[in-house]
Structure formats: structure tokens, C-alpha cells
Design a protein around this motif. Structure first.
Motif, short mmCIF file in Angstrom:
data_model
loop_
_atom_site.label_atom_id
_atom_site.label_comp_id
_atom_site.label_asym_id
_atom_site.label_seq_id
_atom_site.Cartn_x
_atom_site.Cartn_y
_atom_site.Cartn_z
N LEU A 44 0.88 -1.26 -0.03
CA LEU A 44 0.03 -0.21 0.06
C LEU A 44 0.95 1.18 -0.03
CD1 LEU A 44 -3.06 -0.99 2.28
CD2 LEU A 44 -3.20 -0.39 0.03
N SER A 45 1.71 1.47 0.87
CA SER A 45 2.66 2.45 0.84
C SER A 45 3.36 2.67 -0.38
CB SER A 45 3.85 2.06 1.96
OG SER A 45 4.68 3.28 2.04
N PHE A 46 3.83 1.58 -1.24
CA PHE A 46 4.43 1.67 -2.55
C PHE A 46 3.27 2.29 -3.43
CE2 PHE A 46 5.43 -0.11 -6.87
CZ PHE A 46 6.59 0.59 -6.97
N GLN A 47 2.04 1.65 -3.38
CA GLN A 47 1.02 2.05 -4.33
C GLN A 47 0.67 3.70 -4.16
OE1 GLN A 47 -2.33 -0.14 -3.45
NE2 GLN A 47 -1.80 -1.99 -5.09
N ARG A 48 0.83 4.03 -3.03
CA ARG A 48 0.47 5.58 -2.69
C ARG A 48 1.33 6.46 -3.31
NH1 ARG A 48 -2.09 3.99 3.03
NH2 ARG A 48 -4.13 3.58 2.34
N GLN A 65 5.51 10.06 17.40
CA GLN A 65 5.20 10.42 15.75
C GLN A 65 5.90 11.61 15.12
OE1 GLN A 65 1.07 10.80 14.69
NE2 GLN A 65 1.50 11.22 12.78
N ARG A 66 6.06 12.57 15.84
CA ARG A 66 6.71 13.82 15.52
C ARG A 66 8.43 13.35 15.48
NH1 ARG A 66 3.93 16.88 19.15
NH2 ARG A 66 5.55 16.89 20.71
N PHE A 67 8.71 12.75 16.31
CA PHE A 67 10.04 12.28 16.32
C PHE A 67 10.35 11.39 14.91
CE2 PHE A 67 13.47 9.05 17.27
CZ PHE A 67 14.56 9.73 17.74
N HIS A 68 9.71 10.34 14.87
CA HIS A 68 9.91 9.51 13.85
C HIS A 68 9.71 10.36 12.32
CE1 HIS A 68 10.56 5.71 15.66
NE2 HIS A 68 9.98 6.18 16.75
N ASP A 69 8.83 11.01 12.33
CA ASP A 69 8.51 11.80 11.02
C ASP A 69 9.76 12.70 10.63
OD1 ASP A 69 6.58 12.91 9.00
OD2 ASP A 69 7.16 14.78 9.86
N LEU A 70 10.35 13.34 11.68
CA LEU A 70 11.58 14.00 11.75
C LEU A 70 12.73 13.47 11.27
CD1 LEU A 70 12.65 17.05 11.98
CD2 LEU A 70 13.15 16.55 14.42
N VAL A 71 12.98 12.29 11.54
CA VAL A 71 13.96 11.61 11.10
C VAL A 71 13.92 11.24 9.51
CG1 VAL A 71 15.11 9.38 11.19
CG2 VAL A 71 14.40 10.46 13.16
N LEU A 72 12.48 11.13 9.18
CA LEU A 72 12.52 10.81 7.53
C LEU A 72 12.48 12.01 6.97
CD1 LEU A 72 11.17 8.29 6.29
CD2 LEU A 72 11.20 7.95 8.60
N GLU A 73 12.23 12.98 7.65
CA GLU A 73 12.56 14.35 6.93
C GLU A 73 13.98 14.63 6.95
OE1 GLU A 73 10.66 17.87 8.84
OE2 GLU A 73 11.70 19.17 7.54
N LEU A 74 14.83 14.46 7.83
CA LEU A 74 16.10 14.80 7.80
C LEU A 74 16.93 13.82 6.79
CD1 LEU A 74 17.02 15.46 11.43
CD2 LEU A 74 16.33 17.02 9.69
N ALA A 75 16.13 12.62 6.45
CA ALA A 75 16.66 11.62 5.73
C ALA A 75 16.76 12.40 4.27
CB ALA A 75 15.91 10.37 5.56
N GLY A 76 15.85 13.41 4.01
CA GLY A 76 15.94 13.91 2.66
C GLY A 76 15.29 13.45 1.78
N SER A 121 5.38 8.56 1.93
CA SER A 121 4.93 7.20 1.97
C SER A 121 5.03 6.35 3.49
CB SER A 121 6.01 6.23 1.09
OG SER A 121 5.51 4.89 0.95
N PHE A 122 5.88 6.77 4.37
CA PHE A 122 5.79 6.30 5.63
C PHE A 122 4.63 7.07 6.26
CE2 PHE A 122 7.07 7.10 9.86
CZ PHE A 122 7.33 5.94 10.34
N ARG A 129 1.75 7.95 5.26
CA ARG A 129 0.52 7.39 5.02
C ARG A 129 0.30 5.95 5.42
NH1 ARG A 129 1.32 9.73 -0.91
NH2 ARG A 129 0.21 11.73 -0.74
N THR A 130 1.34 5.37 6.14
CA THR A 130 0.93 4.10 6.88
C THR A 130 0.34 4.30 8.05
OG1 THR A 130 3.04 4.16 8.21
CG2 THR A 130 3.18 3.06 6.01
N HIS A 131 0.22 5.43 8.54
CA HIS A 131 -0.53 6.02 9.72
C HIS A 131 0.00 5.09 10.77
CE1 HIS A 131 -3.03 9.10 7.73
NE2 HIS A 131 -2.91 8.11 6.70
N CYS A 132 0.97 4.78 10.91
CA CYS A 132 1.38 3.58 11.74
C CYS A 132 1.09 3.91 13.36
CB CYS A 132 2.99 3.12 11.79
SG CYS A 132 4.07 4.41 11.92
N HIS A 133 1.42 5.30 13.71
CA HIS A 133 1.31 5.62 15.05
C HIS A 133 -0.26 5.97 15.40
CE1 HIS A 133 5.46 6.74 14.49
NE2 HIS A 133 5.55 6.74 15.79
N LEU A 134 -1.00 6.24 14.33
CA LEU A 134 -2.45 6.32 14.68
C LEU A 134 -2.89 4.91 14.89
CD1 LEU A 134 -4.78 8.71 12.71
CD2 LEU A 134 -5.47 6.47 13.79
#
Lengths: 233, 233
Positions: free
Chosen positions: A166-170, B149-160, B167-168, B170-175
Motif C-alpha cells: 500500500l505504501s508503494f502504491q500510494r 510520531q513527530r520524532f519518527h517523522d522528523l527522522v524521515l524528513e532529515l533523511a531528505g 510513503s511512511f 501514509r501508513t498512519h502507523c502511529h495512529l
DNA sequence: CGGCTCCAGATCCTATAGGATATTGCGTAC
DNA sequence: GTACGCAATATCCTATAGGATCTGGAGCCG
């Protein structure tokens, strides 16, 4: 009272046609964007869509809301919807970096897990789009893009991780790349090169076909680079 | 006529509040789901929402369409919307397998790329939630989940890589994980592991950052599994 | 020439009505 | 007692009209 059963997935799968107008509109507008009938930045006038499609506002609004969630359109409050921009150079690089991270892994997982039935499906998909028409057309390229999308999605499915799939699809990567290829009348040139490839293949000439494909890919790359540069301005 | 300018991203960034009712409804309903005010499987009656929120159908329909695109609700044609189910065991495992594939990589990229400003942001986020109350409550856990959630999202953001980040997201994993459980007492361990990750990123050591993130996610999975199993009965 | 007001157009939101469909309950037949 | 069919209700989906608000440009004034 006693509606606590959650086994409704099977029941939904039994319904072939959706009967919901919103979904048709969603696919229609998505097709308009995908086919570059509407260029990036074009305003999607709701009233105009009601007249053109002959339906009311409600399903159109729902469709546009979903398309915004998909990142295909952008909603500007009190101004309306616009078709979102094509990939920038940076997004292009990001997208392929992501794909290079996900898809090889998915392929390895698929190789580990797939049974005979899975392999049959993969083979069937591979064989499902082999005949390139003599007269290359807009439709044929679109069919090719659709086939490519199905193939990559199938690999993700066989990897057995629905979250990753799903993540890839999106990412809608095929859709974005498709829009990119069809920008600025490039499609015609690409299709001409496709025809050269097809001709060479039909002649049974491996070297010529390989050369045609190689030159097509190089030409395609050369065509894509200036698009990134102009969009980056 | 001459509205072909594509530089609208900057203009959008200039608008802080949207002033659109649909967005408020979207956040409201999302909050209802996130806070488990409405249980999975609950029907979301549109007419009832119009009465409770005091607005008309249109913004509610748009919100529900977006929520369906997010996977938080499910639309059953001619029957209405339902809150989607919690994670199954299989989806739980898939989600963490996916996270174990994406996040350590993102952490290593963040360690490579981050400048002083990025590192300051990371440190600030880490320090923004340090006090874990002795008596864990619903509110404190929600704050912890938001911070996580903010922490993990920030890591993804810093990954550039914005594609990977979206994509990450949209998994809404934390929710989903939040809906899964709100027991207490786990926050302290997670915060300690976050600190290890931050330390490695600040040192600019990709391998160490990836390893720290990997062990954090694995530990998180091990912590959540028993809770998950008890809820699955 | 720059800045202001006013107006036309577009969009968002609301409200209401009617058709279509699923659920629910009852009655009847076996 | 159980199963089937049918009508009543509730809900969703669609369509249409109209008020409120914002944008964009023409025209006027300093």
C-alpha cells in the motif's frame, strides 16, 4: 443490534460493479490527469465538471477530495482545485531512490515466498502485454504503462507485506512518471521510437532491437532532463 | 487566461489557516477515531454528523472521502461509512517489518546529511517531551504518542527523501498503534532509545544510527506484541 | 503613475426535495 | 417451529437553488 460481524470483506468482494457515481468520477478525473488531457496547473472548475459530466456537485467534490489526498490535485481554499505539478528533478531522484530501496527487497522476498501459483501469475502478467501494435498509438502506450504498473504491484504483493504494498502504491510513481513522459508532446517521439523497437523485434533481429531500445532509453533520458530543468525554474 | 504559473507551492505555504470547514471536520473526525471515542466498526452516520456538528452534508462528505483515502474509514456503497478495523496480527507484523526496512535506512541517511540546524531540531524534539508522569494516564500517553510520531517523522524528513517520508506517513502507523493500546509505563524506555538514536545521528555515524533505530523498533515491537495479543481475544 | 473603491465572477457552504437501496418487522404457508 | 415473501422505515445518493465570501480587474482620484 446484532451487526457486530466483521466478516464483510468477502461480501464486498462479491460485488463487481460499484454502483457509486463518485468512484466513476474519481477514475474519470484521474484518467484526465493521467492522460495529460488537463495540464498541471489547470484549474478544475467544479461547475464546469458538473456540466461536462452531466452530474451534480456532490460526487465531484468527493472525488476531488480523494484526489487531493492522493496528491494529484491541490485545493486552494476559496479558489478551487488545480492539477498538481509534475515531478521536479528532486522528486524524481527521491522517487527512484525510494524505489531502489523498496523494490529489490520486495523482489527478494517474492523470490523466497512465491509458490507455483504465484509464479504462474507473474508469468501470466509478463505475457499479458507482448503484442505492440504496428501503428503505435496513444492507447497502446497507456496500456504499456498500465501493464508496467501491474507488474511492479504484483511483485510487491508476492512479497507478502501488505503495508509495504500500500505504501508503494500510494507513491503513484507510475502515474507521475506517465504524466512526465506525456508532457509537451514528447509522447509522439517516444511512440515513434517504440515503433522502431517493435519493427526490429518483428524482424527477428536481436542486435537491431537492442540498439533501438538502447537509443530509445538514451533519448528518453535526454528528453526527461530538460523537463526537470524547466520545471525547476 | 494567463494563469499558467506553476509556482504556487510558495503561495500555499504562506497561508497558515485554511478557513475551510472541511479541514476542521477532517481533523475532528480523525480525532474521534484517534481517541477511540468511536470504536472500530462504528457506523458514521452522515445525517447524525450534520446535526451534531451543526453543518451541512457537503464538508462532511469531503472529509469522509479523504479519511477513506487514508484508510481510516471504509465506505460501503449505499450503506454508509464505518470506522476501519484495528490492526490484525498479520498487519501488525507487516507494519513492523516495513518500519524495520525503512526507518534504520532513514536514520543512517539523516546521520549523513544533517547540518547543525537539523541537529538542533532533532535535539529540540527529543527534549520537548522528557517528563514521564509517575501515574500514566490517557492524556499523557496521547502526548507521548504525538511526540513519538513527530520524532519518527522528523527522522524521515532529515533523511531528505520526501517520497519516502510521505510513503511512511501514509501508513498512519502511529495512529493505528495508538488505537491499539493505551496502557502506560512504556514511554520511558522509548525515550531512552530515542536518545540513543539522536546521539548517533549527531555524531554523524550512519551505521550506528541505523543500528540504534533498528533496535528501537525491535524493542517497540516486542513491547507491543503482548498487548496486541491480549486485545486480539 | 500609484493607490483606492466598486462590481462582476467564481467558489464555498447551506438547505431541501426526491429517487434508490438496504434493513427490519410482520404475516402467511409448510 | 421454521422459512419465505412483502411492506414500512431509515439511510444514502443525487440534483438543484440560493446566500455568503473571496478574488480579480476596471475605473477613478490624488
Amino acid at each position: 443490534m446484532t451487526d457486530a460481524h466483521l466478516g464483510l470483506a468477502g461480501q464486498l468482494a462479491r460485488l463487481p460493479q460499484r454502483q457509486v457515481l463518485s468512484d466513476d468520477v474519481y477514475e474519470t478525473v484521474k484518467g484526465l490527469i493521467m492522460d495529460s488531457v488537463v495540464e498541471p496547473g489547470t484549474r478544475l472548475n467544479i461547475d464546469a465538471l458538473t456540466r461536462e459530466l452531466g452530474i451534480s456537485q456532490t460526487p465531484i467534490r468527493e472525488s476531488l477530495a480523494r484526489l487531493e489526498s492522493d496528491g494529484l490535485v491541490i485545493k486552494e481554499p476559496l479558489r478551487g482545485y488545480r492539477v498538481s505539478s509534475r515531478l521536479t528533478r528532486e522528486e524524481f531522484e527521491d522517487l527512484f531512490e525510494y524505489r531502489l530501496h523498496i523494490e529489490p527487497w520486495a523482489a527478494s522476498r517474492a523470490a523466497e515466498r512465491s509458490g507455483s501459483e504465484d509464479l504462474a501469475r507473474l508469468k501470466a502478467e509478463m505475457l499479458s502485454y507482448t503484442d505492440v501494435p504496428d501503428r503505435p498509438s496513444y492507447e497502446s502506450y497507456r496500456a504499456m504503462a498500465a501493464h508496467d504498473q501491474r507488474f511492479h504491484d504484483l511483485v510487491l504483493e508476492l512479497a507478502g507485506n501488505e503495508t509495504a504494498r500500500l505504501s508503494f502504491q500510494r507513491t503513484h510513481c507510475h502515474l507521475h512518471l506517465f504524466r512526465l513522459y506525456y508532457g509537451g508532446g514528447i509522447a509522439t517521439k517516444a511512440l515513434r521510437e517504440h515503433k522502431v523497437v517493435v519493427t526490429a523485434v518483428r524482424k527477428g533481429n536481436p542486435e537491431e532491437a537492442a540498439a533501438a531500445m538502447r537509443s530509445h532509453i538514451e533519448a528518453s533520458r535526454a528528453r526527461l532532463r530538460p523537463i526537470f530543468d524547466t520545471l525547476s525554474d
